[in-house]
Design an enzyme around this catalytic site. Sequence first.
Site, PDB file in Angstrom:
ATOM      1  N   GLU A 179     -14.340  -3.350  10.529  1.00 24.58           N
ATOM      2  CA  GLU A 179     -13.326  -2.657   9.734  1.00 24.58           C
ATOM      3  C   GLU A 179     -13.504  -1.153   9.879  1.00 24.58           C
ATOM      4  O   GLU A 179     -14.624  -0.640   9.764  1.00 24.58           O
ATOM      5  CB  GLU A 179     -13.454  -3.074   8.259  1.00 24.58           C
ATOM      6  CG  GLU A 179     -12.716  -2.218   7.253  1.00 24.58           C
ATOM      7  CD  GLU A 179     -11.219  -2.132   7.512  1.00 24.58           C
ATOM      8  OE1 GLU A 179     -10.674  -1.009   7.398  1.00 24.58           O
ATOM      9  OE2 GLU A 179     -10.611  -3.164   7.838  1.00 24.58           O
ATOM     10  N   ALA A 180     -12.397  -0.452  10.169  1.00 22.07           N
ATOM     11  CA  ALA A 180     -12.473   0.990  10.367  1.00 22.07           C
ATOM     12  C   ALA A 180     -12.880   1.721   9.098  1.00 22.07           C
ATOM     13  O   ALA A 180     -13.576   2.736   9.141  1.00 22.07           O
ATOM     14  CB  ALA A 180     -11.135   1.522  10.872  1.00 22.07           C
ATOM     15  N   HIS A 237       6.568  -2.259   4.123  1.00 21.94           N
ATOM     16  CA  HIS A 237       6.466  -3.641   4.588  1.00 21.94           C
ATOM     17  C   HIS A 237       6.605  -3.698   6.107  1.00 21.94           C
ATOM     18  O   HIS A 237       7.405  -4.461   6.652  1.00 21.94           O
ATOM     19  CB  HIS A 237       7.568  -4.500   3.937  1.00 21.94           C
ATOM     20  CG  HIS A 237       7.470  -4.601   2.461  1.00 21.94           C
ATOM     21  ND1 HIS A 237       8.537  -4.988   1.651  1.00 21.94           N
ATOM     22  CD2 HIS A 237       6.432  -4.366   1.604  1.00 21.94           C
ATOM     23  CE1 HIS A 237       8.164  -4.986   0.389  1.00 21.94           C
ATOM     24  NE2 HIS A 237       6.886  -4.618   0.333  1.00 21.94           N
ATOM     25  N   ASN A 262      -1.630  -2.111  -2.415  1.00 26.52           N
ATOM     26  CA  ASN A 262      -0.206  -2.430  -2.479  1.00 26.52           C
ATOM     27  C   ASN A 262       0.250  -2.696  -3.909  1.00 26.52           C
ATOM     28  O   ASN A 262      -0.489  -2.484  -4.865  1.00 26.52           O
ATOM     29  CB  ASN A 262       0.115  -3.614  -1.553  1.00 26.52           C
ATOM     30  CG  ASN A 262      -0.567  -4.910  -1.974  1.00 26.52           C
ATOM     31  OD1 ASN A 262      -1.093  -5.027  -3.079  1.00 26.52           O
ATOM     32  ND2 ASN A 262      -0.575  -5.893  -1.091  1.00 26.52           N
ATOM     33  N   TRP A 296      -5.195   5.436   5.155  1.00 25.15           N
ATOM     34  CA  TRP A 296      -5.297   6.095   6.457  1.00 25.15           C
ATOM     35  C   TRP A 296      -4.747   7.509   6.359  1.00 25.15           C
ATOM     36  O   TRP A 296      -3.579   7.707   6.009  1.00 25.15           O
ATOM     37  CB  TRP A 296      -4.513   5.307   7.495  1.00 25.15           C
ATOM     38  CG  TRP A 296      -5.239   4.084   7.981  1.00 25.15           C
ATOM     39  CD1 TRP A 296      -5.143   2.819   7.482  1.00 25.15           C
ATOM     40  CD2 TRP A 296      -6.189   4.025   9.050  1.00 25.15           C
ATOM     41  NE1 TRP A 296      -5.962   1.971   8.170  1.00 25.15           N
ATOM     42  CE2 TRP A 296      -6.618   2.676   9.138  1.00 25.15           C
ATOM     43  CE3 TRP A 296      -6.716   4.969   9.940  1.00 25.15           C
ATOM     44  CZ2 TRP A 296      -7.546   2.258  10.093  1.00 25.15           C
ATOM     45  CZ3 TRP A 296      -7.635   4.539  10.879  1.00 25.15           C
ATOM     46  CH2 TRP A 296      -8.051   3.208  10.951  1.00 25.15           C
TER      47      TRP A 296
END
Length: 518
Positions: A35-36, A458, A98, A69
Amino acid sequence: MTPRGWDVVVVGAGSAGAAFAARSAGRGKRVLLVEAGPDYRSADMPEAWRSPNPGRALLDPSAVEGFLWAGLDASRTERQAPAPYWRGRGVGGSSSINGQIAIRPSVEDFEEWAAQGCAGWSPADVLPYFAELEDDEDYGNTPHHGRHGPIPVHRTPRELWGAVDEALCRAALAAGHSWAPDVNAPHATGVSPYPINSRAGRRVSVNDAYLEPARELESLTIRGGALVDRVLFAGHRAVGVSVLVNGAPATVHADEIVLSAGAIHSPAILLRSGLGPARDLRSLGIEVRQDLPVGQGLQDHPLALVEVAVRPGPGETVDDRHTNVCVRYSSDAGPPRNDMMLVSLNRNVLAMADADAGSALGGLGVWVNRCHSRGVLKLASPDPAVQPEVRERMLSDERDLARLREGVRALSALACGPEIAEISVRHPAEQNAELFAALDDDAKLGEYLLATVSDAQHVTSTCRMGDSGDPRTVVDPRCRVLGVEGLRVVDASIFPFVPSANTHLTAVMTGELAADRE
């Protein structure tokens, strides 16, 4: 990272990747999940992200840092400049940031998936996976539902709805929409309580639901802070990934590589690996391994708002749920069925004080639930630290623009009704002067929407799944990238089109289903 070989390397710990990794490891496969963003335990998640209202965390710089990000922008239409596009970073991915919506698409979506060459993704194929993943406290013991899965499904009791929730519900019913208590029932349409992936009023991400219980497995290893640059190949077979771990290069080898980095970053990895439109790759000096339409089918739901100046309610807090009601319906332009969606936005969502009116802004939203417009994602640089260029091109297809014009007119009429008047301190025509001035003119309204439309966050369809003979296809129905071996993509990027729902639950289903299909 050690040179140890793995059965599977899964890239990305979001909605699909976490489900895929946990299920594969549970079956005894040696899985490395990279995972980044940060790897953290559930107990260490910032409390602001647990709130029923995600706006609380989004307005908190300390909560945002590391969980979104940075530098990722997208232009919504060809008339709009790029603006920030929120994608989750860290274990849990976008399920950690979300709106916590646990809604399924209409079953007709999956009928169309199958018709478009996605064998094994029909309603009969996917419904068992939707049922297995959920713990639905209201309908878990009814057909097509589940009661003991990892994802909780909760519906806010009506007495706890916000003012806009209640007003939209009553206005939509008065306008002739039917009541559908379970929006996740096959063929449901009308006014519904929003199902939410929360328990005891707190968010449950896929890190909580899938990874935390699986961390005790010896077959699963999770590595955070690992930014994947590209896939490594031996001939036509993927054999590993090149990774930057805290800025230092490393390589990881595995029998199979699964990209689950999401509809933005999975295609970016493929492009950096030489899998994509040949002309674009050559322009960046990337050797072309396979000429594929990676990044070419991007979709999102175009969203228009009617602001409502809402009277403050007693006891309201910033942690009140931001939306509890949706209205799925079919436009006059259909098919497909359920091609439109109305949503409530309670006053704490926009979180902007209106000093003149002594109120705060809430809103009503309408989005095109089944889109025709397609955007594009391209690399801005071969450097993995540089975010890709994202052009959504929403409303570029006249069919979407016509539907949204119709939808915003219907929504504006609801906003002018007695139900909204009871909760507002300003007439909608005054609050939304520019919109209302354009309502009666197709050209003016179209220009207004192109200049102001947002998206629903989305994003899908940048590595489309389909029949291997279809020129639009990137992965086959087993999620295998065409033209190479040992490489799959398992996330929302493979959806043939943006589904008629928020994408989280469908992404989890995709991870579950793909883990069963070797």
